[in-house]
Design a protein around this motif. Structure first.
Motif, PDB file in Angstrom:
ATOM      1  N   LEU A 265       0.827  -1.216   0.000  1.00  0.00           N
ATOM      2  CA  LEU A 265       0.000   0.000   0.000  1.00  0.00           C
ATOM      3  C   LEU A 265       0.857   1.260   0.000  1.00  0.00           C
ATOM      4  O   LEU A 265       0.637   2.175  -0.798  1.00  0.00           O
ATOM      5  N   VAL A 266       1.863   1.260   0.904  1.00  0.00           N
ATOM      6  CA  VAL A 266       2.708   2.462   1.027  1.00  0.00           C
ATOM      7  C   VAL A 266       3.483   2.703  -0.263  1.00  0.00           C
ATOM      8  O   VAL A 266       3.550   3.832  -0.774  1.00  0.00           O
ATOM      9  N   SER A 267       4.055   1.611  -0.836  1.00  0.00           N
ATOM     10  CA  SER A 267       4.836   1.816  -2.061  1.00  0.00           C
ATOM     11  C   SER A 267       3.919   2.210  -3.224  1.00  0.00           C
ATOM     12  O   SER A 267       4.294   3.050  -4.044  1.00  0.00           O
ATOM     13  N   SER A 268       2.721   1.661  -3.286  1.00  0.00           N
ATOM     14  CA  SER A 268       1.777   2.051  -4.353  1.00  0.00           C
ATOM     15  C   SER A 268       1.409   3.522  -4.202  1.00  0.00           C
ATOM     16  O   SER A 268       1.370   4.268  -5.189  1.00  0.00           O
ATOM     17  N   LEU A 269       1.159   3.911  -2.968  1.00  0.00           N
ATOM     18  CA  LEU A 269       0.791   5.302  -2.697  1.00  0.00           C
ATOM     19  C   LEU A 269       1.944   6.231  -3.076  1.00  0.00           C
ATOM     20  O   LEU A 269       1.741   7.294  -3.683  1.00  0.00           O
ATOM     21  N   GLY A 270       3.170   5.808  -2.727  1.00  0.00           N
ATOM     22  CA  GLY A 270       4.358   6.589  -3.064  1.00  0.00           C
ATOM     23  C   GLY A 270       4.476   6.788  -4.567  1.00  0.00           C
ATOM     24  O   GLY A 270       4.728   7.901  -5.042  1.00  0.00           O
ATOM     25  N   ILE A 271       4.270   5.702  -5.306  1.00  0.00           N
ATOM     26  CA  ILE A 271       4.376   5.789  -6.772  1.00  0.00           C
ATOM     27  C   ILE A 271       3.281   6.713  -7.323  1.00  0.00           C
ATOM     28  O   ILE A 271       3.519   7.546  -8.192  1.00  0.00           O
TER      29      ILE A 271
END
Lengths: 325, 323
Positions: B297-303
């Motif tokens: 979730l965090v990496s998707s949000l970051g991207i």
């Protein structure tokens, strides 16, 4: 003979690759069910934690053999390490880095995730060249980590205390393949945080973290993990002696950049370098998409024991792109 | 076929006589019978409907000291082996040895809401040694449908010293109730009785499902404490119904100072119990799952944020061509 050669050069190697990848994935993931095994020193990420595996990654074998006292390593018992290494080398030197492009199950999985992204219509990502150059160092750091930590678990260097055994195997505990690949044979047991010591908790948490990053990263970036793969780094050390090679004739190159644009790992040198003959770089997967995309006759050539087996042709380029349209 | 059976029986008898074999009682039925038998009570023991229409419990006779791979006996034991079944209140239950669809089992009627101890016993003199073979299984047959108003008899004085030469008895926990299940990671205490008396200095070995072993010696009260180890990772598919077997084994030899025609007395004891994975295993899986989802979730949000920042909104600029 000439017609056969022309037929091959005009063909689509990516179509062959697609089917080879499916077959290899089946073999390396489920081969054990039929009793097939290529041993435990293969130059690809076929995980031994996946029980029905048809052959396993050399890195775990290397780590196991390195976890020894130095005097043992340099005695006749070091032969085990040497034999394993020579077996790895024998496999590797035939296919070079095509193990990554055609046979690696983790690589295939990333290609499938990419296909899923394409079907869903999400935009892909590329690294900027400076970011790419910084990130490519990571795989060498991983390689050093997996070579040094097993030695430090057993041997005290300069009187310092040895490392905890919970680090072992230092790379496999943080490798996403350990968690993800066994899932394809119904084994979800690797997806856990090991609380039995601080070290094992940190290492297993890192493993889960990397698995999460792998899934998201592979979705937006083609062959996301391959840039960090220590096996790729190890390959590159011996790549020059391999039988399968990718060669470039710089005189024919117009620097159109097609090869760079189709490259899954964004190797810029493939387009820019017009002086080197051997164009296999450390991140190259030898998927030969660049050869397919090159519109110049004889500019890029795949050779096996110096015999050309596939090369770029203008006719082939236009035929392939005509088929795509 | 008949010769094969005869040969098999002779082999079993020969190995028993040689004292090389440990038989033990298992609640897990052979794989090919597992689907045709019903599981009974919270102990999930195999059961069948007997000829008189009454339910009968089956305990399988197995040989081999690794529970995961131990063989199921398919021949009858030599005739001088006895079966004894006792409730925790000391009552005897009618039990018998029987070949059930080709596999040897102890068959007995269920005694609900209490512990039942089943023993396979054999004593014989081999050379100058009197050898006692005892295989024990203890089952708590409980069904919540029967209610929970009955008091669980946790410990009754072991009063069958004449009938069971050696026994290893699990000491009950203070808060133990009808729903007690041995759990990996928990400590279990056992007391060893020899001829009804607590015996100190006896080596007791615990063997987990895949053969991990540990040997400890009883203290002067005959008590030994083990921490139960899970030697495998439970598949998530078996999240709720996962049960594994562990074995306790005693092989103890002592000199005999009497006018008996033997100089040594040897006690060979096996007991099997079932255990379930530790709840921490599930929590470690839950943590991993949570961490995986959070990372994703965090990496998707970051991207997504990164891409959003780099997107330049479309803006139409109209040039004034006159100037």
């Amino acid at each position: 003979m000439k017609n056969i050669k022309q037929w091959i050069y005009n063909g689509r190697v990516s179509r062959l690759r697609f089917w080879v990848q499916i077959a290899a994935f089946g073999f390396f993931m489920y081969g054990g069910y039929w009793g097939w095994s290529l041993g435990q020193n293969l130059p690809l990420f076929s995980c031994p934690y996946n029980r029905p595996s048809g052959g396993t990654c050399f890195l775990i074998s290397l780590q196991h053999r390195l976890e020894n006292r130095l005097d043992v390593l340099f005695s006749y018992q070091g032969m085990a390490l040497l034999t394993a290494f020579l077996t790895f080398l024998a496999f590797f030197l035939i296919l070079n880095k095509a193990w990554c492009g055609f046979l690696c199950p983790l690589g295939t999985l990333q290609d499938w995730i990419t296909r899923l992204r394409q079907k869903l219509g999400f935009r892909f990502a590329r690294y900027e060249h400076t970011t790419f150059r910084k990130l490519k160092v990571v795989k060498y750091l991983f390689l050093v980590w997996l070579l040094v930590v097993p030695l430090l678990i057993v041997n005290s260097i300069l009187g310092l205390p040895t490392l905890s055994h919970d680090f072992f195997p230092p790379f496999c505990t943080i490798c996403p393949a350990r968690i993800i690949l066994p899932m394809f044979s119904g084994d979800f047991s690797q997806l856990q945080v090991d609380f039995h010591s601080t070290v094992s908790m940190v290492m297993s948490s890192l493993g889960v973290l990397f698995a999460g990053l792998f899934l998201v990263g592979s979705f937006v970036k083609k062959r996301f993990f391959c840039l960090f793969c220590p096996m790729s780094a190890l390959h590159y050390l011996f790549s020059r002696g391999a039988a399968l090679r990718l060669e470039k004739n710089g005189d024919r190159c117009t620097r159109c950049g097609n090869c760079y644009h189709v490259c899954d790992v964004s190797i810029k040198e493939i387009a820019d370098d017009v002086t080197s003959k051997n164009i296999v770089k450390d991140d190259c997967l030898m998927c030969f998409k660049c050869v397919e995309a090159c519109p110049e006759d004889d500019c890029l050539t795949v050779t096996f024991f110096k015999l050309p087996i596939y090369k770029s042709t203008e006719e082939g380029f236009f035929k392939r792109y005509h088929q795509t349209e | 076929m008949r010769w094969g059976k005869i040969l098999g029986t002779l082999l079993v008898m020969a190995t028993m006589v040689a004292g090389q074999t440990d038989v033990w009682l298992s609640a897990t039925p052979p794989r090919e019978l597992a689907k045709s038998l019903k599981r009974f009570s919270m102990a999930r023991v195999a059961s069948r409907t007997g000829e008189n229409g009454q339910r009968e419990i089956l305990e399988w006779v197995r040989r081999g000291l690794i529970p995961a791979s131990a063989a199921y006996l398919q021949q009858p034991l030599p005739p001088n082996w006895q079966v004894l079944a006792l409730t925790s209140e000391g009552q005897t239950v009618q039990a018998r040895l029987e070949l059930v669809k080709g596999y040897l089992a102890v068959v007995y009627p269920p005694t609900m809401e209490q512990f039942t101890d089943i023993f396979l016993l054999h004593t014989r003199v081999i050379g100058d040694t009197l050898v006692h073979y005892v295989a024990k299984a203890e089952r708590l047959l409980h069904s919540c449908r029967n209610g929970h108003d009955k008091n669980l008899v946790k410990a009754k004085g072991r009063s069958f010293e004449n009938r069971v030469p050696i026994e290893v008895y699990r000491l009950r926990g203070r808060n133990e109730n009808f729903h007690f299940r041995a759990q990996a990671g928990s400590e279990l205490r056992y007391r060893v009785f020899i001829h009804g008396q607590p015996a100190g200095g006896i080596p007791v070995t615990i063997i987990s499902h895949h053969g991990w072993q540990r040997q400890l010696v009883t203290n002067k009260d005959g008590v030994v404490t083990f921490k139960l180890v899970q030697d495998e990772v439970t598949p998530l598919q078996e999240f709720r119904r996962h049960r594994r077997t562990f074995l306790l084994r005693v092989d103890y030899l002592r000199p005999v100072h009497s006018d008996e025609p033997y100089r040594w007395e040897r006690f060979l004891f096996t007991a099997s119990e079932q255990y379930v994975p530790t709840r921490y295993f599930y929590s470690s899986v839950s943590f991993a799952l949570l961490l995986l989802i959070l990372t994703a979730l965090v990496s998707s949000l970051g991207i997504w944020i990164y891409r959003k920042k780099r997107t330049i909104d479309y803006k139409e600029i109209q040039f004034d061509e006159k100037h």
